[in-house]
Write an enzyme that holds these catalytic residues in place. Structure first.
Site, short mmCIF file in Angstrom:
data_model
loop_
_atom_site.label_atom_id
_atom_site.label_comp_id
_atom_site.label_asym_id
_atom_site.label_seq_id
_atom_site.Cartn_x
_atom_site.Cartn_y
_atom_site.Cartn_z
N LYS A 1 95.56 29.33 46.48
CA LYS A 1 96.88 28.98 45.95
C LYS A 1 97.46 27.91 46.85
O LYS A 1 97.09 27.80 48.02
CB LYS A 1 97.81 30.21 45.93
CG LYS A 1 98.96 30.09 44.97
CD LYS A 1 98.55 30.42 43.54
CE LYS A 1 99.68 30.15 42.57
NZ LYS A 1 99.39 30.68 41.23
N LYS B 1 92.12 38.63 40.59
CA LYS B 1 92.35 38.20 39.21
C LYS B 1 91.17 37.37 38.72
O LYS B 1 90.63 37.59 37.64
CB LYS B 1 93.63 37.37 39.17
CG LYS B 1 93.96 36.81 37.80
CD LYS B 1 95.10 35.79 37.85
CE LYS B 1 96.26 36.29 38.67
NZ LYS B 1 97.49 35.52 38.42
N THR C 1 98.30 31.68 29.43
CA THR C 1 98.81 32.81 30.21
C THR C 1 99.69 33.71 29.33
O THR C 1 99.53 34.93 29.32
CB THR C 1 99.60 32.31 31.44
OG1 THR C 1 98.78 31.38 32.14
CG2 THR C 1 99.98 33.46 32.36
N ASP D 1 101.68 26.04 38.38
CA ASP D 1 102.35 27.33 38.55
C ASP D 1 103.84 26.99 38.42
O ASP D 1 104.18 25.96 37.81
CB ASP D 1 102.02 27.95 39.93
CG ASP D 1 102.49 29.40 40.06
OD1 ASP D 1 101.84 30.30 39.51
OD2 ASP D 1 103.54 29.64 40.69
#
Ligand code: NDP
Length: 450
Positions: free
Chosen positions: A131, A119, A215, A171
């Site tokens: 992450k 991504k 997003t 997130d």
């Protein structure tokens, strides 16, 4: 489940991943999806097989697992587990969000980190993939508890971060409040105001306009591009948006701004249908300000109805934006969507569709925008936040949104053209995986054996 046969070398690489990462089903799934796209690349570039680039990309550069100890409001000691998987730094410092959710374990963080590599490559920005997160559940916790948890979490994580090393963001379960506590603790320990060490910061202390919206807005821009190449318009479409968190809210906001109508959203307790179109200001009040469940929306909007435990994909609509979590659309749900007239699916969430679901969309030949392309607007705008931090600058909303829009249309173009070049026009899965992979693989190749 239908099993797609892949090249023997790729199958071997996949089996190695399964063997070395036992019981990490989500990670296996994310790897398989990428490897299923890479056969045509190996045919053109046999050197990648010789240098074992694929095996190297599937192995994280570094995995950090740590204990997080903190005290709740009752004075009891709580113990959680923290993670940071620094997957790949070929293109830039590690970059990727932190997830706080009880379902978090190493396999979830690895799948998210793996997706993030490709991504981030697709955004065209100089950022690597990572992450992190914890099995801590912020739901129902007081601000004081969340603060103490974040401080304990950062007390270990800070030594692995830096604007040139690793830059986390939010997130699931990590929004503006959590980023504030994390940044405050980083600043305290490091004794430096290193703005570029976290993104998603508040606007008054180094944050970027449009990051919060990015997003969701980006996913809508991507959907518009997918429809445009098919001679269709977003305007006038009826949409489903699962979830009711950061991504879902700003997807709905942009859909309405562009003349489409989002009629349903959800959380893990059920979904809400509002045929008038979801009132996004009311949704923000319920979810962002009051931090309540989505069912509360229906109690304040007489014409809306809440369906406890219901499946949002049963609601007839023409475009779907899965924006909650992984594997939220299975083969059955995908068939329902197609049967009800859905013409496009655009993923705000990461890996929300199971492999069976993806095959249903592909066989029905509807426009299917996978998460690693469609939701890349968030991390791209994080990179814009880093640019502003590095130059001590602050851009306007209009300028930043225009940059985001350009990035999304470029991601769409690259995926679309790559798919066509490799013989599958309109296949964004193939296009995104190959384009992202090539960028990272070429950089790794240039660095020698790393
Ligand atoms: P939030 O925490 O703001 O919201 C998550 C939403 O999804 C909530 O409504 C939540 O409901 C729902 N949800 C979470 N887990 C589940 C579950 N297991 N079952 C059903 N519903 C669930 O997170 P975000 O909006 O930031 O993230 C949503 C998705 O988008 C994730 O997949 C994330 O990885 C992805 N994403 C996020 C980016 C960002 O910038 N924030 C960037 C790119 C991708 P409940 O409150 O009931 O749990």
């Amino acid at each position: 489940m239908t099993v797609v046969v892949i090249d023997e070398r790729l199958e071997k690489a996949y089996q190695d991943v399964v063997r070395r990462n036992p019981a990490e089903a989500e990670f296996h799934q994310a790897v398989r999806e990428v490897l299923e796209s890479l056969g045509p690349v190996l045919a053109k570039r046999p050197d990648f097989a010789d240098s074992r680039i694929i095996e190297r990309i599937c192995e994280p550069e570094r995995q950090i697992i740590f204990r997080v100890v903190w005290q709740n409001d009752a004075g009891e000691v709580e113990v959680n587990r923290g993670f940071r998987v620094q997957f790949n730094s070929a293109l830039g410092p590690y970059k990727g969000g932190l997830r706080f959710h009880p379902s978090v374990y190493l396999g979830i963080i690895k799948f998210l980190g793996f997706e993030q590599i490709f991504k981030n490559a697709l955004t065209g920005m100089p950022i690597g993939g990572a992450k992190g997160g914890s099995d801590f559940d912020p739901k129902g916790r007081s601000d004081g508890e969340v603060m103490r948890f974040c401080q304990a979490f950062m007390t270990e994580l800070y030594r692995h971060l830096g604007e040139y090393r690793d830059v986390p963001a939010g997130d699931i379960g990590v929004g503006a409040r959590e980023i504030g506590y994390l940044f405050g603790q980083f600043k305290r320990i490091a004794n430096e105001y290193e703005s570029g060490v976290l993104t998603g910061k508040g606007l008054g202390w180094g944050g970027s306009l449009v990051r919060k919206e990015a997003t969701g807005y980006g996913a809508v821009f991507f959907a518009r591009e997918m429809l445009a190449v098919r001679g269709q318009e977003l305007e006038g479409q009826t949409c489903l948006v699962s979830g009711s968190g950061n991504v879902a809210i700003y997807t709905i906001e942009k859909l309405h701004a562009l003349g489409a109508k989002a009629i349903a959203c959800s959380d893990s307790s059920g979904f809400v249908v509002d045929e008038d179109g979801i009132d996004v200001e009311l949704l923000k009040q319920v979810k962002e300000v009051e931090r309540r469940r989505v069912s509360e929306y229906a109690t304040r909007k007489p014409k809306a109805r809440f369906v406890p435990g219901g499946n949002i994909w049963e609601v007839p609509a023409t475009v779907a934006f899965p924006s909650a979590t992984q594997n939220e659309i299975n083969g059955h749900d995908a068939k329902l969507l197609v049967k009800n007239g859905c013409i496009a699916v655009c993923e705000g969430a990461n890996m929300p569709t199971t492999p069976d679901g993806i095959r249903v969309f592909q066989e029905a030949k509807i426009a299917y925008g996978l998460g690693k392309a469609a939701n890349a607007g968030g991390v791209a705008t994080s990179a814009l936040e880093m640019q502003q931090n590095a130059s001590r600058d602050y851009w306007s909303f209009e300028y930043t949104e225009a940059r985001l829009q350009k990035i999304m249309s470029e991601i769409h173009r690259v995926c679309y053209e790559t798919a066509a070049e490799y013989g599958s026009p309109g296949d964004y899965v193939l296009g995104a995986n190959i384009a992202g992979f090539l960028k990272v693989a070429d950089a790794m190749d240039a660095f020698g054996l790393i």
